[in-house]
Scaffold this motif. Structure first.
Motif, PDB file in Angstrom:
ATOM      1  N   THR A   1       0.874  -1.327   0.103  1.00 34.28           N
ATOM      2  CA  THR A   1      -0.011   0.056  -0.053  1.00 34.28           C
ATOM      3  C   THR A   1       0.941   1.211   0.014  1.00 34.28           C
ATOM      4  O   THR A   1       0.749   2.220  -0.611  1.00 34.28           O
ATOM      5  N   GLN A   2       2.018   1.221   0.945  1.00 28.90           N
ATOM      6  CA  GLN A   2       2.745   2.530   0.851  1.00 28.90           C
ATOM      7  C   GLN A   2       3.540   2.575  -0.365  1.00 28.90           C
ATOM      8  O   GLN A   2       3.807   3.728  -0.879  1.00 28.90           O
TER       9      GLN A   2
ATOM     10  N   LYS B   1       2.814   1.849  -3.168  1.00 30.12           N
ATOM     11  CA  LYS B   1       1.976   2.160  -4.449  1.00 30.12           C
ATOM     12  C   LYS B   1       1.525   3.719  -4.128  1.00 30.12           C
ATOM     13  O   LYS B   1       1.108   4.313  -5.360  1.00 30.12           O
ATOM     14  N   LYS B   2       1.297   4.163  -2.941  1.00 31.91           N
ATOM     15  CA  LYS B   2       1.106   5.816  -2.607  1.00 31.91           C
ATOM     16  C   LYS B   2       2.513   6.493  -3.184  1.00 31.91           C
ATOM     17  O   LYS B   2       2.288   7.334  -3.863  1.00 31.91           O
ATOM     18  N   TRP B   3       3.705   5.920  -3.074  1.00 31.20           N
ATOM     19  CA  TRP B   3       4.707   6.626  -3.785  1.00 31.20           C
ATOM     20  C   TRP B   3       4.537   6.619  -5.309  1.00 31.20           C
ATOM     21  O   TRP B   3       5.241   7.396  -5.848  1.00 31.20           O
TER      22      TRP B   3
ATOM     23  N   ASP C   1       1.888   6.867  -6.999  1.00 28.42           N
ATOM     24  CA  ASP C   1       0.863   7.765  -7.167  1.00 28.42           C
ATOM     25  C   ASP C   1       1.363   9.162  -6.948  1.00 28.42           C
ATOM     26  O   ASP C   1       0.840  10.097  -7.485  1.00 28.42           O
TER      27      ASP C   1
ATOM     28  N   SER D   1      -4.044  -3.367  -2.460  1.00 28.48           N
ATOM     29  CA  SER D   1      -3.208  -2.139  -2.864  1.00 28.48           C
ATOM     30  C   SER D   1      -3.211  -1.685  -4.060  1.00 28.48           C
ATOM     31  O   SER D   1      -2.658  -0.560  -4.375  1.00 28.48           O
TER      32      SER D   1
END
Length: 659
Positions: A476-477, A479-481, A483, A516
Motif C-alpha cells: 500500500t505504501q 503504491k502511494k509513492w 501515485d 494495494s
C-alpha cells in the motif's frame, strides 16, 4: 532306636547296581544272619522284584522280613537288620520289624510329608524321583517327568546358571539359589532351591533338590519396597525415591557437563477443596492431576509426589530456560482445565518453582530447597505462575512471558509500523526501491527488536497474521509513492519460514496486491536459503506460482546455507542478496573478497541481479562497484527510514540527478 545286639543298614536305591554295591561295601555277605525289609511304591514293582532277585543272589541265607508299599516314587528303601546271635526269637523279629518300620517312616517323610518340593536327579540331571508336593505344585505326574532332564523345565535364560550350581553340588558343595520355575499351566513361582550331592558308599550318584516356595514372601518384600519408594494413590515416586533419582541424574550430568531442572508444582489453595468436599474427594482429584501431568511432561522427565498437593518434576533433556518455561506453561494449562467430581466442576491453579543444576545447586538437597523457595515466591505473587530461583533467569523468563502477552494484542492496538531502507543502483546511485522492515513500539517497554519478537510470533502462531499485515502495508505504501510520482519503486519484504509454509501464503500475496493495486513486478519477496532447502520441491512449486503472478523472488543471506549451489540453477529466482557477514570483512579478509566476487560472477552467469547488504563504509561500496555488483543497501548509504523520510530522500536524489 535300634536295641543292643542289633545293627541296621539302610539304603535308598534307584538301581539294582546300587544295592549290589551297598551289600559289598558293608560286607553284608559275611554276616551270620541277615533280615531284609524292602519298602517300595506300587509303581516301582518291577524295580522291587529285580532288587529282591539280586539280594537273594548275594545273600542266599538271608530272611525276607517284610515287603511293603509306599509312595516313595522311583526309589526303593532296602533295610538290612543284622543280629549278633545266630537265630532271632519271635520277640526279636517283632522288634526288628518295628525298628525297621520306624526307620523307613523317617526316611520316607523326607519325600512324602515334606511341604517343600523334593526331587533327585542322576549325574546327567535327569529326574529320578519327585515328591507329592512337587507333583501338586507343578501339575506334572511323576511318570510324566521322571527320566526327563530337569533343565527342560526352567526358563532358557536360567539354564547356564542352574547348570553351574548342579556341577558345583556334584563337587560336594551345597548350593543355594533363587529360581523362577513355570508350572505345567504356565504360572510362575519363585523358589529358594538347595542342591546337595547324593553320596552312596563314598561315591556321588546324583543330586537332591529341596525347594521352598517364596513367591508370597517375595511379593510381600516388593510391596514393602514399593510402599517405601512410591506414593500409593498416584503410583508416582515419593520424596525418597525422587531424591534418589535426582542424585543419580546429578552424577550423570556432572560427567556429561549438562544441565538439569527441578520443578516444584504446588496446587493453589487446595485446602479449600479438601474442606469443601472432603479429603477422599480431594485424593481423587489429586489422582486426576497426576494423570494430567503424566500426559504433558517432556521426554526424559521424572514426575514425583512429595505428599499432599505438591508434585515434583526432574527434567534431564534439552534443559534451557525457554524450554522449561514452555513445559511449565503446558502443565499449568493442563491443571487449569476444570475437574469434574460428582457432576460438579472444580477450578484449580498451581504455582511452579524452578531450580537448575548446576547454577542453583550442586546437590539434590540444594536443588530441592531452591525449587521450593521459587515455588513459594510464585504463590506469594498470587499463584498460577512460574518462578525461577535464579533472579537473572527469572527476569528473562518473566520478560518473555510479558512480551508474549503484549505481542498477542500488538496488531489490534496498531503498535506495529514499517521502516524502509533504500536500495540503490551502484552504477547510477539512484534509489530504485526499498526493503520494508517491521518494527514494534510498545507504549510500556518501548521499541522491541525484531530478533526478540519474530521468533516468539512464529512459536505462538502469530507470524501468519503479522506477515499478512506487513505485505499489505508495504504494498500500500509503495503504491502511494507511485501515485506521488516517485517512479516505479520496488519493495522487498522478508518472508519467514513458518509464513512461507502456510498453505494460504500465495492467497495472502494476491490479496495484498489486490488491496494495494501495486503492480506485481514491484514486489520482491526475500526468502532465506535454509527456508527454500527445507522442502525444495514445495518451495520451487510456490516460487513458480509467485513468478507467474509477476512477483519477484530473491534469496536473502546468500552464502550462509549449505546446499544452495547444487540447487541454484533450478530455483525460479530473480536476485541474490549477499549476506552482510561477507561484506563487513571484505577489506580485512581476502577470502571474503573471493567469495563476493564469485557470487557476483555466478549471478551474471545465471542472469540474476546481485544485492550487497550491510554496506557500512565508502571503501566497501567502491570495491563492490569495481566488482560490478548491481545493487547495495546499508547504513553508509541510508539507515532504515520512516515513510515520510524515505519520500524526502527519493525526491532529493531526483533533484540532484536533474541538476
Amino acid at each position: 532306636m535300634v536295641k543292643k545286639g542289633m545293627k541296621l543298614y539302610q539304603t535308598c536305591c534307584a538301581t539294582v547296581k546300587e544295592v549290589e554295591q551297598f551289600v559289598k561295601n558293608h560286607r553284608l555277605h559275611e554276616k551270620k544272619k541277615v533280615y531284609i525289609s524292602i519298602f517300595a511304591h506300587e509303581k516301582d514293582e518291577r524295580l522291587k522284584r529285580e532288587i529282591i532277585q539280586k539280594v537273594q543272589q548275594l545273600l542266599p541265607e538271608a530272611t525276607m522280613l517284610q515287603m511293603v508299599g509306599g509312595t516313595f516314587s522311583n526309589q526303593v528303601i532296602v533295610s538290612f537288620m543284622i543280629l549278633e546271635e545266630d537265630e532271632a526269637s519271635t520277640e526279636q523279629l517283632d522288634e526288628m520289624r518295628k525298628q525297621i518300620e520306624i526307620s523307613e517312616q523317617y526316611y520316607k517323610s523326607l519325600f512324602e510329608h515334606n511341604p517343600d518340593i523334593v526331587y533327585s536327579t542322576d549325574l546327567q540331571g535327569n529326574f529320578t524321583s519327585v515328591n507329592p508336593a512337587f507333583e501338586k505344585v507343578f501339575g506334572y505326574r511323576a511318570e510324566e517327568i521322571l527320566h526327563t532332564n530337569a533343565l527342560d523345565y526352567i526358563k532358557k535364560e536360567d539354564v547356564s546358571r542352574v547348570r553351574r550350581y548342579f556341577y558345583r553340588a556334584l563337587k560336594g558343595k551345597v548350593q543355594q539359589y533363587n529360581l523362577e520355575i513355570p508350572t505345567k499351566s504356565g504360572e510362575v513361582y519363585l523358589f529358594q532351591i538347595k542342591n546337595v550331592p547324593i553320596i552312596v558308599n563314598g561315591e556321588k550318584v546324583g543330586i537332591y533338590g529341596i525347594g521352598r516356595d517364596i513367591t508370597k514372601q517375595k511379593k510381600a518384600e516388593e510391596k514393602i519396597i514399593y510402599l517405601a519408594y512410591y506414593d500409593t494413590e498416584t503410583r508416582l515416586p515419593n520424596r525418597v525415591k525422587f531424591t534418589e533419582l535426582l542424585n543419580e541424574a546429578i552424577a550423570e550430568a556432572k560427567k556429561e557437563k549438562r544441565s538439569l531442572a527441578v520443578l516444584f508444582i504446588d496446587m493453589d489453595r487446595f485446602k479449600i477443596i479438601n474442606d469443601t468436599i472432603g479429603h477422599y474427594a480431594g485424593d481423587e482429584i489429586i489422582k486426576q492431576i497426576a494423570d494430567r501431568l503424566r500426559k504433558v511432561i517432556p521426554d526424559g522427565s521424572y514426575l514425583g509426589r512429595f505428599g499432599g498437593d505438591k508434585f515434583s518434576l526432574l527434567m534431564t533433556q534439552q534443559v534451557d530456560v525457554q524450554r522449561i518455561i514452555e513445559w511449565a506453561k503446558k502443565m499449568l494449562r493442563a491443571i487449569a482445565v476444570p475437574f469434574i467430581y460428582e457432576e460438579k466442576e472444580f477450578f484449580i491453579t498451581a504455582s511452579i518453582g524452578v531450580s537448575i543444576y548446576p547454577n542453583d545447586g550442586l546437590d539434590a538437597q540444594s536443588l530441592l530447597k531452591n525449587a521450593d523457595i521459587a515455588m513459594n515466591r510464585a504463590k506469594q505473587q498470587g499463584g498460577n505462575r512460574i518462578k525461577l530461583y535464579s533472579t537473572k533467569m527469572n527476569e528473562q523468563a518473566l520478560y518473555r512471558i510479558e512480551l508474549e502477552s503484549y505481542l498477542r494484542k500488538a496488531l489490534e492496538k496498531d503498535e506495529f509500523f514499517l521502516v524502509y531502507q533504500p536500495l540503490i543502483d551502484l552504477e547510477t546511485g539512484a534509489i530504485f526501491g526499498s526493503e520494508a522492515l517491521l518494527r514494534w513500539n510498545h507504549p510500556k517497554i518501548g521499541l522491541v527488536s525484531p530478533t526478540e519478537f519474530i521468533p516468539i510470533a512464529e512459536e505462538i502462531g502469530l507470524i501468519h497474521e503479522i506477515g499478512r499485515w506487513v505485505l499489505k502495508e508495504a504494498c500500500t505504501q509503495t503504491k502511494k509513492w507511485h501515485d506521488l510520482g516517485l517512479g516505479p519503486l520496488t519493495v522487498s519484504v522478508n518472508v519467514s519460514a513458518t509464513q512461507f509454509q502456510q498453505p494460504t501464503f500465495l492467497e495472502d500475496v494476491k490479496w495484498a496486491l489486490n488491496v494495494s493495486k501495486l503492480p506485481p513486478h514491484c514486489l520482491n519477496l526475500e526468502l532465506t536459503e535454509s527456508l527454500m532447502l527445507r522442502n525444495i520441491s514445495y518451495s520451487i512449486h510456490v516460487m513458480k506460482q509467485l513468478q507467474a503472478l509477476g512477483v519477484k523472488v530473491s534469496i536473502d543471506d546468500f552464502g550462509t546455507g549449505y546446499s544452495s549451489l547444487s540447487y541454484l540453477k533450478s530455483l525460479p529466482i530473480d536476485s541474490l542478496k549477499i549476506d552482510r557477514s561477507f561484506i563487513q570483512q571484505i577489506h580485512e579478509d581476502r577470502s571474503h573478497i573471493a567469495i563476493v566476487k564469485a557470487i557476483i560472477t555466478m549471478g551474471y552467469g545465471l542472469r540474476l541481479k546481485v544485492v550487497a547488504e550491510g554496506v557500512e563504509t565508502l571503501e566497501q561500496m567502491k570495491l563492490l562497484k569495481r566488482l560490478k555488483c548491481h545493487y547495495a543497501q546499508g547504513y553508509i548509504i541510508f539507515k532504515p527510514l520512516a515513510a515520510d523520510e524515505f519520500e524526502k530522500q527519493v525526491m532529493k536524489r531526483e533533484r540532484m540527478s536533474n541538476l
